[in-house]
Design a protein around this motif. Structure first.
Motif, mmCIF file in Angstrom:
data_model
loop_
_atom_site.group_PDB
_atom_site.id
_atom_site.type_symbol
_atom_site.label_atom_id
_atom_site.label_comp_id
_atom_site.label_asym_id
_atom_site.label_seq_id
_atom_site.Cartn_x
_atom_site.Cartn_y
_atom_site.Cartn_z
ATOM 1 N N HIS A 208 -84.235 6.465 -24.644
ATOM 2 C CA HIS A 208 -84.733 6.778 -25.674
ATOM 3 C C HIS A 208 -83.562 7.775 -26.431
ATOM 4 O O HIS A 208 -83.635 8.865 -25.821
ATOM 5 N N PHE A 209 -82.899 7.575 -27.581
ATOM 6 C CA PHE A 209 -81.703 8.181 -27.953
ATOM 7 C C PHE A 209 -81.761 9.225 -28.849
ATOM 8 O O PHE A 209 -82.914 8.975 -29.928
ATOM 9 N N SER A 210 -80.992 10.052 -29.067
ATOM 10 C CA SER A 210 -80.924 10.917 -30.190
ATOM 11 C C SER A 210 -79.549 10.896 -30.783
ATOM 12 O O SER A 210 -78.652 10.030 -30.434
ATOM 13 N N ARG A 211 -79.249 11.487 -32.010
ATOM 14 C CA ARG A 211 -77.916 11.353 -32.721
ATOM 15 C C ARG A 211 -76.834 11.916 -31.768
ATOM 16 O O ARG A 211 -75.620 11.348 -31.446
ATOM 17 N N SER A 212 -77.219 12.921 -30.867
ATOM 18 C CA SER A 212 -76.197 13.680 -30.061
ATOM 19 C C SER A 212 -75.755 12.525 -28.840
ATOM 20 O O SER A 212 -74.786 12.657 -28.282
ATOM 21 N N SER A 213 -76.998 12.081 -28.478
ATOM 22 C CA SER A 213 -77.003 11.289 -27.302
ATOM 23 C C SER A 213 -75.588 10.087 -27.599
ATOM 24 O O SER A 213 -75.057 9.787 -26.700
ATOM 25 N N MET A 214 -75.918 9.485 -28.574
ATOM 26 C CA MET A 214 -74.863 8.431 -29.001
ATOM 27 C C MET A 214 -73.518 8.930 -29.323
ATOM 28 O O MET A 214 -72.608 8.285 -29.147
ATOM 29 N N GLN A 215 -73.312 10.146 -29.256
ATOM 30 C CA GLN A 215 -71.894 10.941 -29.374
ATOM 31 C C GLN A 215 -71.450 11.354 -27.899
ATOM 32 O O GLN A 215 -70.049 11.086 -27.808
ATOM 33 N N LYS A 216 -72.251 11.343 -26.949
ATOM 34 C CA LYS A 216 -71.962 11.785 -25.712
ATOM 35 C C LYS A 216 -71.647 10.283 -24.824
ATOM 36 O O LYS A 216 -70.765 10.590 -23.969
ATOM 37 N N LEU A 217 -72.401 9.368 -24.958
ATOM 38 C CA LEU A 217 -72.171 8.226 -24.237
ATOM 39 C C LEU A 217 -71.213 7.458 -24.019
ATOM 40 O O LEU A 217 -70.858 6.781 -23.170
ATOM 41 N N PHE A 218 -70.574 7.398 -25.314
ATOM 42 C CA PHE A 218 -69.479 6.494 -25.370
ATOM 43 C C PHE A 218 -68.140 7.050 -25.259
ATOM 44 O O PHE A 218 -67.879 8.257 -25.319
ATOM 45 N N SER A 219 -67.133 6.495 -24.706
ATOM 46 C CA SER A 219 -65.813 6.978 -24.406
ATOM 47 C C SER A 219 -64.960 7.519 -25.674
ATOM 48 O O SER A 219 -65.442 7.229 -26.636
ATOM 49 N N LYS A 220 -64.037 8.170 -25.139
ATOM 50 C CA LYS A 220 -63.486 9.052 -26.377
ATOM 51 C C LYS A 220 -62.459 8.108 -27.073
ATOM 52 O O LYS A 220 -61.911 8.198 -28.060
ATOM 53 N N GLU A 221 -62.326 6.745 -26.386
ATOM 54 C CA GLU A 221 -61.505 5.418 -26.953
ATOM 55 C C GLU A 221 -62.216 5.221 -28.292
ATOM 56 O O GLU A 221 -61.455 4.456 -29.165
ATOM 57 N N PHE A 222 -63.453 5.557 -28.313
ATOM 58 C CA PHE A 222 -64.346 5.029 -29.655
ATOM 59 C C PHE A 222 -64.832 6.151 -30.297
ATOM 60 O O PHE A 222 -65.406 7.122 -29.889
ATOM 61 N N GLU A 223 -64.282 6.204 -31.656
ATOM 62 C CA GLU A 223 -64.432 7.261 -32.723
ATOM 63 C C GLU A 223 -65.771 6.777 -33.463
ATOM 64 O O GLU A 223 -65.798 5.826 -34.273
ATOM 65 N N LEU A 224 -66.752 7.610 -33.544
ATOM 66 C CA LEU A 224 -67.964 7.442 -34.371
ATOM 67 C C LEU A 224 -67.447 7.824 -35.797
ATOM 68 O O LEU A 224 -67.306 8.883 -36.262
ATOM 69 N N LYS A 225 -67.532 6.742 -36.609
ATOM 70 C CA LYS A 225 -67.031 6.887 -37.912
ATOM 71 C C LYS A 225 -68.409 7.000 -38.999
ATOM 72 O O LYS A 225 -68.047 7.632 -40.148
ATOM 73 N N GLY A 226 -69.714 6.909 -38.726
ATOM 74 C CA GLY A 226 -70.633 6.850 -39.651
ATOM 75 C C GLY A 226 -71.843 6.667 -38.536
ATOM 76 O O GLY A 226 -71.777 6.015 -37.777
ATOM 77 N N ILE A 227 -73.024 7.151 -39.433
ATOM 78 C CA ILE A 227 -74.398 6.967 -38.856
ATOM 79 C C ILE A 227 -75.218 6.563 -40.282
ATOM 80 O O ILE A 227 -75.333 7.479 -41.090
ATOM 81 N N LYS A 228 -75.696 5.329 -40.018
ATOM 82 C CA LYS A 228 -76.420 4.885 -41.299
ATOM 83 C C LYS A 228 -78.000 4.912 -40.969
ATOM 84 O O LYS A 228 -78.425 4.369 -39.937
ATOM 85 N N PRO A 229 -78.918 5.371 -41.858
ATOM 86 C CA PRO A 229 -80.247 5.229 -41.764
ATOM 87 C C PRO A 229 -80.783 3.683 -41.814
ATOM 88 O O PRO A 229 -80.238 3.147 -42.510
ATOM 89 N N MET A 230 -81.878 3.551 -41.091
ATOM 90 C CA MET A 230 -82.720 2.241 -41.318
ATOM 91 C C MET A 230 -84.031 2.614 -41.857
ATOM 92 O O MET A 230 -85.075 2.873 -41.175
ATOM 93 N N ILE A 231 -84.083 2.723 -43.284
ATOM 94 C CA ILE A 231 -85.191 3.143 -43.937
ATOM 95 C C ILE A 231 -86.448 2.340 -43.510
ATOM 96 O O ILE A 231 -87.543 3.106 -43.408
ATOM 97 N N PHE A 232 -86.412 1.271 -43.509
ATOM 98 C CA PHE A 232 -87.693 0.344 -43.346
ATOM 99 C C PHE A 232 -88.377 0.774 -41.889
ATOM 100 O O PHE A 232 -89.456 0.431 -41.777
ATOM 101 N N ASP A 233 -87.663 1.075 -40.817
ATOM 102 C CA ASP A 233 -88.030 1.369 -39.575
ATOM 103 C C ASP A 233 -89.089 2.134 -39.299
ATOM 104 O O ASP A 233 -90.262 2.068 -38.689
#
Length: 285
Positions: A208-233
């Motif tokens: 069960h993830f948070s915004r910071s989880s997703m920034q910590k889990l992936f390697s430095k080779e992958f740059e997080l370019k954006g976070i988009k909300p899923m309004i309907f969810d």
């Protein structure tokens, strides 16, 4: 994954299939929750055996399924627009956890070269009837790379999280995009419904993830370019949460909780679910 801090965040249960109880253990290193105990890999498919498990069917039976399927059609086109924009045009896409193949079907209609993986046999059969052939295990693509790799509410289901993420990263071409949608346990609707929050969905959701989880889990080779909300969810999850909490299949309260969750998130940025857009840099000459 090492459970580096065994703090119980919340106790909940499987409301869909078994009725069994589980604890969500807080992992300090990655700021995520771990479903505990986690079923044996051989037993895990048994927890998906329900006619109400909506990702493995195209059924519109019942109010929740009807609303889900109707909104899904519009959402699919938006997802295709998102991958096209992120790739600066049409290319190749691999959808991991493709369900009944709806996303890939729409993407192929827009000219994308599509491939997909789905472990559930019933869902693969439905997808094949639409002309979209899926394989069972995404690791069969280990010798290939794609312009875009997508996981729409799938990462939370996958065992061996850190190993799985490493395997997924290798499937993205240099200069390619990785798009991952997951629920956010720090959203208002999660705090409001507590153990009844439908997006905990234990034990099918192992993480069960948070915004910071997703920034910590992936390697430095992958740059997080954006976070988009899923309004309907927030609306759908609130409707299902009300069902678990009160037994009501439709609730006006759920609509207002979903709306309030989105309004709160406008400032906090903690929406019910997010899409995380990662880019793999092009190889240097």
């Amino acid at each position: 994954m090492e459970k580096n801090q065994k703090t119980v965040y919340i106790s909940t249960k499987d409301f869909l299939v078994s009725g069994e109880s589980f604890q969500l253990i807080y992992d300090q290193k990655f700021d995520l929750l771990i479903t505990t105990p986690q079923p044996d890999l051989k037993e895990l498919p048994n927890y998906y055996k329900s006619e109400e498990y909506i990702s493995h069917t195209d059924s519109e039976k019942g109010m929740l399924s009807f609303l889900y399927q109707k909104v899904k059609q519009r959402a699919l086109k938006k997802k295709v627009a998102l991958i096209t924009k992120s790739n600066n045009g049409i290319g190749s896409v691999l959808d991991i956890g493709a369900g009944t193949g709806e996303f890939l079907k729409v993407a192929s209609e827009y000219g994308w070269k599509v491939q997909g993986a789905e472990p559930n046999e019933k869902a693969r059969f439905i997808s094949k009837e639409k002309g979209i052939d899926l394989i069972e295990d995404f690791t069969e693509f280990s010798n290939r790379q794609f312009d875009v790799v997508t996981l729409w509410h799938v990462l939370e289901h996958m065992p061996n999280l850190e190993k799985t993420i490493s395997q997924i990263e290798t499937l993205v071409k240099p200069g390619g995009t990785l798009l991952i949608a997951v629920p956010n346990y720090k959203s208002f609707d999660a705090h409001y419904y507590k153990k009844y929050w439908a997006a905990y969905d234990v034990p099918r959701h192992l993480w069960h993830f948070s915004r910071s989880s997703m920034q910590k889990l992936f390697s430095k080779e992958f740059e997080l370019k954006g976070i988009k909300p899923m309004i309907f969810d927030s609306f759908y999850v609130s409707l299902l949460s009300e069902k678990y909490k009160t037994g009501n299949t439709f609730s006006i309260r759920a609509f207002f909780i979903g709306l309030w969750s989105n309004m709160k998130a406008w400032q906090s940025k903690e929406y019910s679910s997010h899409i995380y857009c990662f880019k793999r840099p092009k190889q240097r000459q």
